[in-house]
Design a protein around this motif. Structure first.
Motif, PDB file in Angstrom:
ATOM      1  N   ASN A  55       0.856  -1.176   0.000  1.00 11.01           N
ATOM      2  CA  ASN A  55       0.000   0.000   0.000  1.00 11.01           C
ATOM      3  C   ASN A  55       0.897   1.232   0.000  1.00 11.01           C
ATOM      4  N   PRO A  56       0.949   2.007  -1.109  1.00  9.47           N
ATOM      5  CA  PRO A  56       1.896   3.127  -1.159  1.00  9.47           C
ATOM      6  C   PRO A  56       1.621   4.204  -0.124  1.00  9.47           C
ATOM      7  N   ALA A  57       0.355   4.417   0.235  1.00 14.39           N
ATOM      8  CA  ALA A  57       0.055   5.455   1.225  1.00 14.39           C
ATOM      9  C   ALA A  57       0.616   5.075   2.585  1.00 14.39           C
ATOM     10  N   SER A  58       0.537   3.783   2.939  1.00 10.34           N
ATOM     11  CA  SER A  58       1.059   3.389   4.243  1.00 10.34           C
ATOM     12  C   SER A  58       2.581   3.422   4.251  1.00 10.34           C
ATOM     13  N   LEU A  59       3.227   3.100   3.133  1.00 16.12           N
ATOM     14  CA  LEU A  59       4.688   3.174   3.083  1.00 16.12           C
ATOM     15  C   LEU A  59       5.169   4.613   3.207  1.00 16.12           C
ATOM     16  N   GLN A  60       4.470   5.533   2.550  1.00 13.80           N
ATOM     17  CA  GLN A  60       4.866   6.935   2.655  1.00 13.80           C
ATOM     18  C   GLN A  60       4.581   7.477   4.049  1.00 13.80           C
ATOM     19  N   ALA A  61       3.516   6.997   4.679  1.00 17.52           N
ATOM     20  CA  ALA A  61       3.227   7.435   6.037  1.00 17.52           C
ATOM     21  C   ALA A  61       4.288   6.920   6.998  1.00 17.52           C
ATOM     22  N   GLN A  62       4.762   5.687   6.785  1.00 18.03           N
ATOM     23  CA  GLN A  62       5.816   5.146   7.631  1.00 18.03           C
ATOM     24  C   GLN A  62       7.106   5.940   7.457  1.00 18.03           C
ATOM     25  N   ALA A  63       7.354   6.423   6.231  1.00 15.60           N
ATOM     26  CA  ALA A  63       8.569   7.183   5.972  1.00 15.60           C
ATOM     27  C   ALA A  63       8.447   8.635   6.407  1.00 15.60           C
ATOM     28  N   GLY A  64       7.257   9.058   6.837  1.00 10.68           N
ATOM     29  CA  GLY A  64       7.060  10.427   7.284  1.00 10.68           C
ATOM     30  C   GLY A  64       6.853  11.399   6.141  1.00 10.68           C
ATOM     31  N   LEU A  65       6.391  10.902   5.001  1.00 14.14           N
ATOM     32  CA  LEU A  65       6.191  11.751   3.834  1.00 14.14           C
ATOM     33  C   LEU A  65       4.710  11.992   3.602  1.00 14.14           C
ATOM     34  N   ALA A  66       4.412  13.103   2.997  1.00 12.27           N
ATOM     35  CA  ALA A  66       3.039  13.365   2.588  1.00 12.27           C
ATOM     36  C   ALA A  66       2.730  12.488   1.381  1.00 12.27           C
ATOM     37  N   PRO A  67       1.510  11.977   1.283  1.00 15.20           N
ATOM     38  CA  PRO A  67       1.185  11.148   0.126  1.00 15.20           C
ATOM     39  C   PRO A  67       1.347  11.940  -1.170  1.00 15.20           C
ATOM     40  N   GLY A  68       1.931  11.316  -2.135  1.00 17.12           N
ATOM     41  CA  GLY A  68       2.155  11.948  -3.423  1.00 17.12           C
ATOM     42  C   GLY A  68       3.037  11.079  -4.283  1.00 17.12           C
ATOM     43  N   ALA A  69       3.249  11.538  -5.479  1.00 16.21           N
ATOM     44  CA  ALA A  69       4.069  10.770  -6.406  1.00 16.21           C
ATOM     45  C   ALA A  69       5.543  10.916  -6.054  1.00 16.21           C
ATOM     46  N   PRO A  70       6.309   9.828  -6.131  1.00 13.18           N
ATOM     47  CA  PRO A  70       7.742   9.943  -5.872  1.00 13.18           C
ATOM     48  C   PRO A  70       8.442  10.689  -7.000  1.00 13.18           C
ATOM     49  N   ILE A  71       9.682  11.022  -6.768  1.00 13.65           N
ATOM     50  CA  ILE A  71      10.484  11.792  -7.717  1.00 13.65           C
ATOM     51  C   ILE A  71      10.859  10.906  -8.899  1.00 13.65           C
ATOM     52  N   ASN A  72      10.892  11.490 -10.101  1.00 14.43           N
ATOM     53  CA  ASN A  72      11.354  10.774 -11.284  1.00 14.43           C
ATOM     54  C   ASN A  72      12.834  10.453 -11.109  1.00 14.43           C
ATOM     55  N   ASN A  73      13.196   9.165 -11.238  1.00 10.88           N
ATOM     56  CA  ASN A  73      14.582   8.781 -10.986  1.00 10.88           C
ATOM     57  C   ASN A  73      15.473   8.887 -12.220  1.00 10.88           C
ATOM     58  N   ASN A  74      14.935   9.247 -13.379  1.00 11.64           N
ATOM     59  CA  ASN A  74      15.710   9.425 -14.613  1.00 11.64           C
ATOM     60  C   ASN A  74      16.481   8.171 -14.993  1.00 11.64           C
ATOM     61  N   LEU A  75      15.869   7.028 -14.786  1.00  6.38           N
ATOM     62  CA  LEU A  75      16.507   5.759 -15.123  1.00  6.38           C
ATOM     63  C   LEU A  75      16.668   5.604 -16.635  1.00  6.38           C
ATOM     64  N   GLY A  76      15.809   6.230 -17.402  1.00  9.16           N
ATOM     65  CA  GLY A  76      15.925   6.162 -18.861  1.00  9.16           C
ATOM     66  C   GLY A  76      17.224   6.774 -19.365  1.00  9.16           C
ATOM     67  N   TRP A  77      17.586   7.938 -18.816  1.00 10.32           N
ATOM     68  CA  TRP A  77      18.858   8.553 -19.195  1.00 10.32           C
ATOM     69  C   TRP A  77      20.027   7.651 -18.816  1.00 10.32           C
ATOM     70  N   ALA A  78      19.931   7.010 -17.642  1.00  7.95           N
ATOM     71  CA  ALA A  78      21.020   6.143 -17.187  1.00  7.95           C
ATOM     72  C   ALA A  78      21.168   4.925 -18.095  1.00  7.95           C
ATOM     73  N   ILE A  79      20.051   4.324 -18.493  1.00  8.27           N
ATOM     74  CA  ILE A  79      20.122   3.155 -19.371  1.00  8.27           C
ATOM     75  C   ILE A  79      20.648   3.562 -20.743  1.00  8.27           C
ATOM     76  N   GLY A  80      20.205   4.704 -21.246  1.00 15.34           N
ATOM     77  CA  GLY A  80      20.728   5.197 -22.522  1.00 15.34           C
ATOM     78  C   GLY A  80      22.225   5.449 -22.460  1.00 15.34           C
ATOM     79  N   ALA A  81      22.696   5.983 -21.352  1.00 14.01           N
ATOM     80  CA  ALA A  81      24.126   6.245 -21.203  1.00 14.01           C
ATOM     81  C   ALA A  81      24.923   4.951 -21.064  1.00 14.01           C
ATOM     82  N   ILE A  82      24.349   3.938 -20.403  1.00 16.99           N
ATOM     83  CA  ILE A  82      25.025   2.640 -20.297  1.00 16.99           C
ATOM     84  C   ILE A  82      25.202   2.037 -21.685  1.00 16.99           C
ATOM     85  N   ILE A  83      24.163   2.122 -22.517  1.00 19.84           N
ATOM     86  CA  ILE A  83      24.231   1.556 -23.863  1.00 19.84           C
ATOM     87  C   ILE A  83      25.175   2.376 -24.743  1.00 19.84           C
ATOM     88  N   ALA A  84      25.105   3.694 -24.659  1.00 20.21           N
ATOM     89  CA  ALA A  84      25.870   4.557 -25.562  1.00 20.21           C
ATOM     90  C   ALA A  84      27.320   4.731 -25.124  1.00 20.21           C
TER      91      ALA A  84
END
Length: 158
Positions: A55-84
């Motif tokens: 349950n994402p709301a309970s995990l964020q509550a346990q972490a002391g965060l307000a419910p909301g979307a997490p930050i974009n981790n930019n994994l696409g740029w990292a995978i592109g850089a690994i390949i290139a």
């Protein structure tokens, strides 16, 4: 052969005869052991979001965060850089994989910083690879122009 339980009248292993009248033949406990709460149904303490999903709301509550979307981790740029261009892709991948961990630990400022660095290293890796590819193409264009100039001069001279 004698039966060791004098209250049981059936053969050994017969679930219907336990020796106690009104008892559950499978030995389970009564539904409500407290007679004062016998009519009340207690809801379960935790309602999961779905099968195998936290349950994402309970995990964020346990972490002391307000419910909301997490930050974009930019994994696409990292995978592109690994390949290139992997020398720049490795730090991008490490930073991108740290973003969600830091977010769930209640450190959104560090998570945002890691996301920004992952994007920076990913873009550097992709753009360096694109630059080298451009130089490679220009080298071959120049090589073929030089080759055709030599061959053309040789044909014209003979």
């Amino acid at each position: 052969m004698t039966n060791p339980d004098p209250g049981a009248s059936g053969p050994i292993g017969d679930p219907g005869q336990t020796g106690q009248p009104g008892a559950d033949p499978y030995g389970s406990y009564p539904a409500h052991s407290d007679p004062a709460r016998a009519g009340q149904v207690q809801p379960p303490p935790y309602q999961p979001a779905g099968y195998g999903q936290p349950n994402p709301a309970s995990l964020q509550a346990q972490a002391g965060l307000a419910p909301g979307a997490p930050i974009n981790n930019n994994l696409g740029w990292a995978i592109g850089a690994i390949i290139a261009c992997w020398p720049f892709g490795i730090p991008a991948l490490i930073k991108a994989l740290n973003v969600n961990t830091q977010w769930m630990q209640g450190r959104p400022d560090l998570a945002q910083q890691s996301a920004d660095e992952a994007k920076k290293w990913g873009k550097i890796g992709v753009f360096v690879a694109a630059g080298f590819l451009g130089l490679y193409v220009l080298f071959f264009i120049g090589y073929f122009i030089f080759l055709f100039a030599i061959v053309g001069a040789g044909v014209a001279g003979s």
